[in-house]
Each structure stands twice: as C-alpha cells, then as structure tokens.
Design a protein around this motif. Structure first.
Motif, mmCIF file in Angstrom:
data_model
loop_
_atom_site.group_PDB
_atom_site.id
_atom_site.type_symbol
_atom_site.label_atom_id
_atom_site.label_comp_id
_atom_site.label_asym_id
_atom_site.label_seq_id
_atom_site.Cartn_x
_atom_site.Cartn_y
_atom_site.Cartn_z
ATOM 1 N N TYR A 191 -0.581 2.568 -7.480
ATOM 2 C CA TYR A 191 -0.770 1.909 -6.213
ATOM 3 C C TYR A 191 -2.306 3.134 -5.644
ATOM 4 C CZ TYR A 191 2.686 -0.734 -4.530
ATOM 5 O OH TYR A 191 3.604 -1.330 -5.088
ATOM 6 N N LEU A 224 -13.689 10.590 13.345
ATOM 7 C CA LEU A 224 -14.327 9.718 12.422
ATOM 8 C C LEU A 224 -15.236 8.114 12.770
ATOM 9 C CD1 LEU A 224 -13.180 12.198 9.686
ATOM 10 C CD2 LEU A 224 -15.943 12.339 10.849
ATOM 11 N N ASN A 261 -4.886 5.567 -4.665
ATOM 12 C CA ASN A 261 -4.377 5.998 -3.294
ATOM 13 C C ASN A 261 -5.981 6.923 -3.042
ATOM 14 O OD1 ASN A 261 -2.701 7.903 -1.353
ATOM 15 N ND2 ASN A 261 -2.716 9.431 -2.686
ATOM 16 N N VAL A 308 -6.447 8.710 -0.484
ATOM 17 C CA VAL A 308 -6.439 10.138 0.289
ATOM 18 C C VAL A 308 -7.582 11.288 -0.287
ATOM 19 C CG1 VAL A 308 -4.981 11.628 1.618
ATOM 20 C CG2 VAL A 308 -4.354 8.927 1.491
ATOM 21 N N TRP A 349 -5.441 4.557 7.760
ATOM 22 C CA TRP A 349 -4.459 5.284 6.697
ATOM 23 C C TRP A 349 -4.595 6.230 6.077
ATOM 24 C CZ3 TRP A 349 -0.001 6.481 8.631
ATOM 25 C CH2 TRP A 349 0.928 4.806 9.032
ATOM 26 N N PRO A 350 -5.886 6.450 4.995
ATOM 27 C CA PRO A 350 -6.560 7.785 4.664
ATOM 28 C C PRO A 350 -7.109 8.417 5.257
ATOM 29 C CG PRO A 350 -7.415 5.592 3.492
ATOM 30 C CD PRO A 350 -6.530 5.308 4.393
ATOM 31 N N ILE A 351 -7.545 8.020 7.003
ATOM 32 C CA ILE A 351 -8.173 8.973 7.783
ATOM 33 C C ILE A 351 -7.543 9.554 8.028
ATOM 34 C CG2 ILE A 351 -9.771 9.371 9.766
ATOM 35 C CD1 ILE A 351 -11.463 6.792 8.274
ATOM 36 N N LYS A 402 -3.112 16.620 7.413
ATOM 37 C CA LYS A 402 -3.132 17.268 6.468
ATOM 38 C C LYS A 402 -4.107 18.647 6.989
ATOM 39 C CE LYS A 402 -4.373 18.249 1.280
ATOM 40 N NZ LYS A 402 -3.197 19.256 0.794
ATOM 41 N N ASN A 405 -4.382 13.189 -7.478
ATOM 42 C CA ASN A 405 -3.522 11.942 -6.347
ATOM 43 C C ASN A 405 -4.270 10.829 -6.544
ATOM 44 O OD1 ASN A 405 -1.100 11.688 -4.211
ATOM 45 N ND2 ASN A 405 -2.540 13.071 -3.049
ATOM 46 N N THR A 441 -13.981 14.515 4.804
ATOM 47 C CA THR A 441 -13.484 15.196 5.649
ATOM 48 C C THR A 441 -13.899 17.545 5.633
ATOM 49 O OG1 THR A 441 -11.170 15.060 5.530
ATOM 50 C CG2 THR A 441 -12.400 13.935 6.553
ATOM 51 N N ASN A 486 -3.343 -4.380 -5.762
ATOM 52 C CA ASN A 486 -2.514 -2.609 -5.834
ATOM 53 C C ASN A 486 -1.559 -3.312 -6.008
ATOM 54 O OD1 ASN A 486 -2.440 -0.554 -5.815
ATOM 55 N ND2 ASN A 486 -2.671 -1.057 -2.716
ATOM 56 N N HIS A 544 -10.810 11.421 1.413
ATOM 57 C CA HIS A 544 -11.300 11.398 1.845
ATOM 58 C C HIS A 544 -10.380 12.619 2.531
ATOM 59 C CE1 HIS A 544 -12.045 7.471 4.352
ATOM 60 N NE2 HIS A 544 -11.153 7.106 2.854
ATOM 61 N N GLU A 545 -10.020 13.548 1.918
ATOM 62 C CA GLU A 545 -9.840 14.935 2.719
ATOM 63 C C GLU A 545 -11.085 15.382 1.980
ATOM 64 O OE1 GLU A 545 -5.094 14.844 1.465
ATOM 65 O OE2 GLU A 545 -5.866 15.265 0.685
ATOM 66 N N PHE A 601 0.364 -1.125 0.060
ATOM 67 C CA PHE A 601 -0.106 -0.161 -0.047
ATOM 68 C C PHE A 601 0.740 1.331 0.054
ATOM 69 C CE2 PHE A 601 -2.961 -3.294 1.482
ATOM 70 C CZ PHE A 601 -3.956 -2.953 0.540
ATOM 71 N N VAL A 602 0.529 2.093 -0.673
ATOM 72 C CA VAL A 602 1.356 3.852 -0.698
ATOM 73 C C VAL A 602 0.185 4.836 -0.823
ATOM 74 C CG1 VAL A 602 2.856 4.908 -2.155
ATOM 75 C CG2 VAL A 602 3.078 1.830 -2.120
ATOM 76 N N TYR A 603 -0.122 5.503 0.626
ATOM 77 C CA TYR A 603 -0.646 6.668 0.538
ATOM 78 C C TYR A 603 0.438 7.728 -0.202
ATOM 79 C CZ TYR A 603 -3.539 3.091 2.383
ATOM 80 O OH TYR A 603 -4.539 1.682 2.380
ATOM 81 N N VAL A 604 -0.491 8.684 -0.577
ATOM 82 C CA VAL A 604 0.765 10.046 -0.835
ATOM 83 C C VAL A 604 -1.127 11.520 0.230
ATOM 84 C CG1 VAL A 604 1.194 11.773 -2.344
ATOM 85 C CG2 VAL A 604 1.925 8.993 -2.577
ATOM 86 N N THR A 605 0.506 12.143 0.055
ATOM 87 C CA THR A 605 -0.961 13.066 0.510
ATOM 88 C C THR A 605 0.245 15.078 0.344
ATOM 89 O OG1 THR A 605 -1.936 14.960 2.296
ATOM 90 C CG2 THR A 605 -0.568 13.493 3.120
ATOM 91 N N LEU A 639 -4.321 10.750 7.165
ATOM 92 C CA LEU A 639 -3.069 10.936 6.332
ATOM 93 C C LEU A 639 -4.303 12.448 6.231
ATOM 94 C CD1 LEU A 639 -1.482 8.575 4.577
ATOM 95 C CD2 LEU A 639 -0.795 9.868 6.273
ATOM 96 N N ALA A 640 -5.417 11.882 6.136
ATOM 97 C CA ALA A 640 -6.755 13.734 5.382
ATOM 98 C C ALA A 640 -6.201 14.223 7.304
ATOM 99 C CB ALA A 640 -7.648 12.746 5.605
ATOM 100 N N ALA A 674 -1.039 6.368 -6.256
ATOM 101 C CA ALA A 674 0.858 6.650 -6.152
ATOM 102 C C ALA A 674 1.236 5.842 -7.322
ATOM 103 C CB ALA A 674 0.540 6.590 -4.599
#
Lengths: 149, 109
Positions: free
Chosen positions: B71, A148, B73, B75, A128-130, A136, B57, B82, B28, B78-79, A6-10, A132-133, B60
């Motif tokens: 992958y 949440l 992503n 995120v 992770w998405p929660i 940020k 984005n 939220t 993934n 969610h941004e 898994f690769v998460y980016v912000t 990282l959001a 990734a």
C-alpha cells in the motif's frame, strides 16, 4: 476479511496509551485534527460515535458505530457522513492498530469498504496523511501543526 | 522517532521506485507479482526496490494468507513537508518579533 483499501502507517515516539487517548478524547483530538471525536459510552462496541466541530453545537462531520474496542491496542469504527448514517451501503470502516515496535509505537490506520469515486474516498486520501502527521507532531513535540486544510 | 528523511529522499530519488509508488497510487494493495507484471524488471530487482520503499515507510504491507499486499503510504512525505512548514512559520514569527523590538526600540529611543 475484506481486502484493505488504504493502509497508513506512522511510527511515533510515544506510548500506546497516549496514542489511544489522542484518538478517543475530544480535548486531545481537537488539538491536531481540528475536529473532535466523541463517544458518550466510553467507546463501547455497538454504540454511536461522532466526529464534530469543537464549537458548542458545531456541525457534525462524520458519524458511525464502535465495532470493536480494545484499549490501547485496537479500535474499529464504522465511518460515514451524517446524511448517510442509516444507509448500510455507505458505511465505510476504519481500524486503528496500535503496537509497540522497536522502542516506538507503530500506528496503522486501515480504511476500507469505500465506494469508488466517492466524496468519502477523495476526502480520506487527502485527509489521513495530514491527520497522522499532525498526531505524530503533537505527541512528539507537544505542538500540533498549523491548520493546513 | 524522527522522520528518517534520508531514507525517504533516497527512496524517492529513483525513477523505478517512483513508478512503483505510481502503480500503487493507481491501484492500492498489489502483490509483488502484480507489481512485477507492470514493470519490465526481474522479481528480484523489484523486491529490492520494495524493500527500500518499505524501510522508508513509503509503502505499508499487509500479509493476507500467503500473499503480501503493498500500500502507498504518503504519511512520511507529509511529516517532512509539515516539519518545514512549521519551521518556516517559526522563522517568520521570529522575524516579526525582531522587527517589533527594533521598531519599538527606535520609537522608545
């Protein structure tokens, strides 16, 4: 190198130093993660770290070892449930890469060595998405998100 | 940097791009070749779709030797979510504050 799972980016309008602190200092992690990351050694490689409830003597959620620490650019941790701490097969791995990118900062979280269909896998894909959001939002607006989950 | 919501919505507003995200959700870390094999499309068309997803984005990428792995992503989604959740919270709080003022004002008057 294993193939990452898994690769998460912000992208965060902040500094690498602020992001490093937000990951490694309990008083800051508590604000957006609602749990705290704790290292008694200042995140020295080879030492233990904990992810725990912020209440005094609150429950331990995750535990692992610091594998690599290069502030404020890169932190590599093993990552397991407390009951699996001494089970080598259940040590997952998390890498935080922090790099300046076009005037902001790119934060990449790579999570690998996960067992298929495990509670850890289910937990992190939701979490992770929660997290990282929330990170940020806290760094950019000064306000964490409401809890949440 | 604000979430580039326009890019995210634009990227999601296409069934092919959503199916690429579904393919990554199922497995993934796929290469371009693997993603093309799952879709009946030219390499060039898939490359274009992946470019838009990467700019938003929503995916990734990681280079490994000569390969580029993709992958999912989530995120940015969610941004966006939220962001609106917290705005609604704020509005609800504002409404409560106004109600309180009104009721207290009436009582005082």
């Amino acid at each position: 190198m294993d193939k990452p799972e898994f690769v998460y980016v912000t992208y965060i309008a902040s500094t690498p130093e602020a992001i490093w602190k937000a990951i490694t200092q309990p008083e800051i992690t508590g604000k957006y993660w609602y749990n705290v990351n704790v290292s008694e050694s200042g995140w020295r490689p080879g030492t233990r770290w904990e992810h725990r409830d912020p209440a005094k003597d609150g429950p331990l959620r995750l535990v692992g070892k610091v594998v690599e620490s290069d502030p404020p650019r890169r932190l590599v941790l093993t990552w397991a449930f407390p009951q699996d701490e001494n089970d080598e097969a259940k040590q997952t791995r998390v890498t935080f890469d922090i790099e300046p990118f076009r005037g902001v900062v790119k934060l990449t979280v790579t999570h690998d060595r996960l067992e298929p269909d495990s509670d850890m896998l289910r937990g992190i894909t939701h979490g992770w998405p929660i997290v990282l959001a929330g990170l940020k939002s806290m760094l950019e607006t000064g306000k964490p998100l409401p809890k949440l989950w | 940097m604000d979430v580039d919501a326009d890019k995210v919505f634009k990227a999601l507003a296409d069934p092919t791009r959503r199916s690429l995200l579904d393919a990554l959700r199922a497995r993934n870390g796929q290469t371009l070749g693997e993603l093309c094999a799952g879709l009946n499309m030219t390499r060039q068309a898939v490359t274009q779709h992946l470019k838009l997803l990467e700019e938003a984005n929503l995916i990734a990428t990681v280079r490994r030797g000569r390969e580029k792995l993709h992958y999912l992503n989530p995120v940015p989604i969610h941004e966006i979510a939220t962001r609106w959740i917290s705005k609604f919270e704020r509005r609800r709080l504002d409404a409560l504050r106004d109600l309180k003022r009104k009721l207290e004002g009436e009582r005082d008057g």
